[in-house]
Design a protein around this motif. Structure first.
Motif, mmCIF file in Angstrom:
data_model
loop_
_atom_site.group_PDB
_atom_site.id
_atom_site.type_symbol
_atom_site.label_atom_id
_atom_site.label_comp_id
_atom_site.label_asym_id
_atom_site.label_seq_id
_atom_site.Cartn_x
_atom_site.Cartn_y
_atom_site.Cartn_z
ATOM 1 N N ILE A 105 0.793 -1.544 0.022
ATOM 2 C CA ILE A 105 -0.542 0.039 -0.105
ATOM 3 C C ILE A 105 0.892 1.228 0.141
ATOM 4 N N GLU A 106 1.125 1.981 -1.089
ATOM 5 C CA GLU A 106 1.839 3.237 -1.710
ATOM 6 C C GLU A 106 0.831 4.354 -1.397
ATOM 7 N N PRO A 107 2.046 5.498 -0.357
ATOM 8 C CA PRO A 107 0.826 6.902 0.206
ATOM 9 C C PRO A 107 0.527 7.143 -1.277
ATOM 10 N N ASP A 108 -0.302 7.611 -1.147
ATOM 11 C CA ASP A 108 -1.085 8.951 -2.457
ATOM 12 C C ASP A 108 0.216 9.641 -3.273
ATOM 13 N N THR A 109 0.560 10.587 -2.418
ATOM 14 C CA THR A 109 1.906 10.576 -3.100
ATOM 15 C C THR A 109 3.793 10.596 -2.711
ATOM 16 N N GLN A 110 4.094 10.963 -3.416
ATOM 17 C CA GLN A 110 5.611 10.267 -3.183
ATOM 18 C C GLN A 110 6.598 11.652 -3.392
ATOM 19 N N ASP A 111 5.897 13.160 -3.133
ATOM 20 C CA ASP A 111 6.796 14.688 -2.853
ATOM 21 C C ASP A 111 5.862 14.468 -1.799
ATOM 22 N N CYS A 112 7.160 15.194 -0.878
ATOM 23 C CA CYS A 112 7.370 16.022 -0.397
ATOM 24 C C CYS A 112 6.440 16.986 0.332
ATOM 25 N N PRO A 113 5.677 17.134 1.184
ATOM 26 C CA PRO A 113 4.860 17.577 1.594
ATOM 27 C C PRO A 113 5.504 19.412 2.045
ATOM 28 N N CYS A 114 6.516 19.619 1.907
ATOM 29 C CA CYS A 114 7.071 20.286 2.749
ATOM 30 C C CYS A 114 7.927 21.322 1.900
ATOM 31 N N CYS A 115 8.480 20.795 0.950
ATOM 32 C CA CYS A 115 9.254 21.069 -0.124
ATOM 33 C C CYS A 115 9.413 20.376 -1.690
ATOM 34 N N ALA A 116 8.037 19.551 -1.851
ATOM 35 C CA ALA A 116 7.330 18.810 -2.870
ATOM 36 C C ALA A 116 8.885 18.397 -3.640
ATOM 37 N N GLY A 117 9.788 17.799 -2.609
ATOM 38 C CA GLY A 117 11.020 17.073 -3.549
ATOM 39 C C GLY A 117 10.520 15.565 -3.382
ATOM 40 N N ALA A 118 11.665 15.088 -3.911
ATOM 41 C CA ALA A 118 11.133 12.868 -3.957
ATOM 42 C C ALA A 118 11.107 12.603 -2.691
ATOM 43 N N LEU A 119 10.049 11.939 -2.405
ATOM 44 C CA LEU A 119 10.469 10.716 -1.580
ATOM 45 C C LEU A 119 11.303 9.925 -1.146
#
Length: 518
Positions: A105-119
């Protein structure tokens, strides 16, 4: 005939005698009604705590203990219940042999909620839960290619067809094993299983699975005979019998035949005999039946007080080849029945004393025969002696027709057999071992009502014996039966090698797979 005023006697003495007679008859009828209601609606347990309640710890002079011990050998003593081993509970460790299906089960997004960088992945949490997939019906197509040489006119090569449990049948061995297990291990009637199959589009005539079961029993008859022979070679066996309704062609009502059970289990004292039971179908319950079944047996029979066993012992009295050890639980049951109706203090005393015997048994279960013998001689003998004294002293004071007198006479008449376990640490005080084995037959009889014929009853006896024994030895009955049928039908195991397929000798292809609690 009902009494009418004109038919009553005019003499006072005759009227008094009539009233006394009718009163006694009413008391007897009330007892019968109370007993019938108890069988229909009453509690099944015979434990002292269930019967006597708080009275189990009443002051009974030197005959009582401070703590009332249970009156059933399946229950531990009160003081041991706090220190006994915990039950085998599954707290999350699922068997390793089960296949794993990963669901990520993956998160809805893999972008950082703070800086929008890749997790990036730094770890994971994993949990496991078992998933029971419903049975799936499928068709196995067996294809045997043919090969021939282009340069020759002969010499066609083709693999031989594998042997099948029923040649030309539309079902596999594993399917027959599954149906047999559901019917004779878990008591699901054949017609109900066919209804389940019909829900998946497979419509089978109701007579077809009967033929399947008979054929499976035919293949397993040698293994059944081997298991029964092993039981009869033991110096101590349990015997019991229960009714088995059987349909007879041309008759509307089922006639009552019998299933006799022969069982063995030395595990309470770590002895050599494994837990095993064999059911034998017979048309009757008479002495001739048990005589024919045990024609060559020599040893101790642990039984209830049924007369056929006593007749067998009497017939061989000169040789002494048969000795009877009677069931203490059966004797206790007669006093519990009386106590439930009369609240007799004598019954309460006897039940409490027998409870002490079972408390001793709970303390020595699983120890050696010598340890069991020593504990019984040191403790149980001192309990059984006052029981005998109470019975002897009470009987002359009672009416010969009273229920308590009948219970006492039963115990006194069987006293030698009831106390035989005191002198042999290998014996049990009761026949619970074989009675537990009878539950499987009773459940099957309740769900199926009757056997369709004598042949069907014999099939029932063979398959139920083998599957119940597999359960007693901690095996999954389907896994065991499927493997055994496959090996026998394929010829991988010959007739002289059948002993390796007995439940206590059998080994699965994958070690430590499919062992369950019996």
């Amino acid at each position: 005939m009902p009494l009418r005023p004109e038919s009553l006697p005019r003499d006072i003495d005759r009227l008094v005698a009539l009233v006394v007679e009718l009163s006694a008859e009413n008391d007897q009828l009330r007892d019968l009604v109370k007993t019938a209601n108890g069988l229909l609606f009453g509690a099944r347990s015979e434990r002292g705590s269930s019967i006597l309640g708080d009275q189990a710890s009443l002051a009974l002079g030197d005959l009582a203990t401070d703590v009332a011990a249970p009156a059933n050998d399946d229950e531990p003593a009160a003081e041991e219940s706090r220190t006994r081993k915990r039950g085998r509970r599954n707290i999350g460790a699922l068997p390793r042999h089960l296949p794993r299906v990963d669901r990520v089960i993956e998160p809805d997004t893999q972008d950082c909620p703070c800086c929008a960088g890749a997790l990036h992945r730094i770890g994971e949490d994993a949990t496991e839960a078992f998933d029971w997939v419903p049975a799936t019906v499928r068709v196995i197509r067996t294809i045997r290619p043919k090969y021939a040489c282009r340069h020759c006119q002969t010499g066609i090569v083709q693999a031989p067809a594998p042997r099948r449990l029923i040649e030309g049948s539309m079902t596999t061995t594993s399917t027959i094993a599954l149906i047999a297990t559901a019917r004779f291990a878990w008591s699901i009637p054949l017609n109900r299983q066919m209804q389940m199959l019909a829900g998946q589009g497979i419509v089978v005539d109701r007579s077809v699975p009967v033929v399947w079961m008979q054929k499976a029993a035919w293949w397993l008859e040698g293994l059944y005979g081997l298991q029964l022979g092993m039981i009869h070679r033991q110096p101590r066996i349990f015997c019991d019998e229960t009714r088995m309704p059987v349909l007879t062609k041309g008759q509307r009502r089922a006639r009552i035949a019998q299933f006799w059970a022969h069982a063995t289990d030395d595990s309470p004292w770590n002895g050599p005999a494994p837990p095993a039971v064999c059911y034998i179908f017979a048309n009757g319950r008479c002495y001739r039946e048990i005589k024919s079944q045990l024609v060559a047996y020599q040893g101790v029979l642990q039984v209830d007080g049924y007369g056929a066993y006593k007749a067998l012992e009497k017939a061989r009295k000169g040789s002494g080849s048969i000795q009877l050890a009677f069931c203490l639980a059966h004797a206790r049951r007669k006093f519990t029945d009386v106590y439930k109706k009369t609240k007799s203090p004598i019954c309460a005393r006897i039940i409490a004393l027998i409870a002490q015997v079972y408390a001793v048994e709970a303390g020595v279960r699983g120890t050696s025969a010598d340890q069991r013998y020593a504990s019984r001689q040191a403790e149980s003998v001192e309990i059984m002696v006052p029981i005998k004294s109470v019975l002897d002293a009470t009987l002359p004071q009672l009416s010969t027709e009273s229920a308590l007198a009948r219970a006492i006479r039963y115990s006194l008449a069987h006293w030698q057999g009831l106390t035989r376990f005191l002198d042999d640490g290998r014996l049990e005080p009761d026949t619970n071992t074989v009675e537990r084995g009878m539950r499987n037959v009773a459940q099957g009889r309740k769900s199926s009502l009757f056997a369709g014929s004598e042949a069907g009853a014999r099939t029932w006896a063979i398959l139920a014996s083998l599957l119940q024994t597999a359960r007693l030895n901690g095996l999954d009955p389907y896994v065991w039966l499927n493997d055994v049928l496959e090996r026998i039908v394929s010829g991988a195991v010959k007739n002289h090698e059948l002993d390796q397929l007995l439940a206590w000798n059998w080994r699965p292809a994958i070690p430590d797979v499919m062992r369950v609690a019996a």
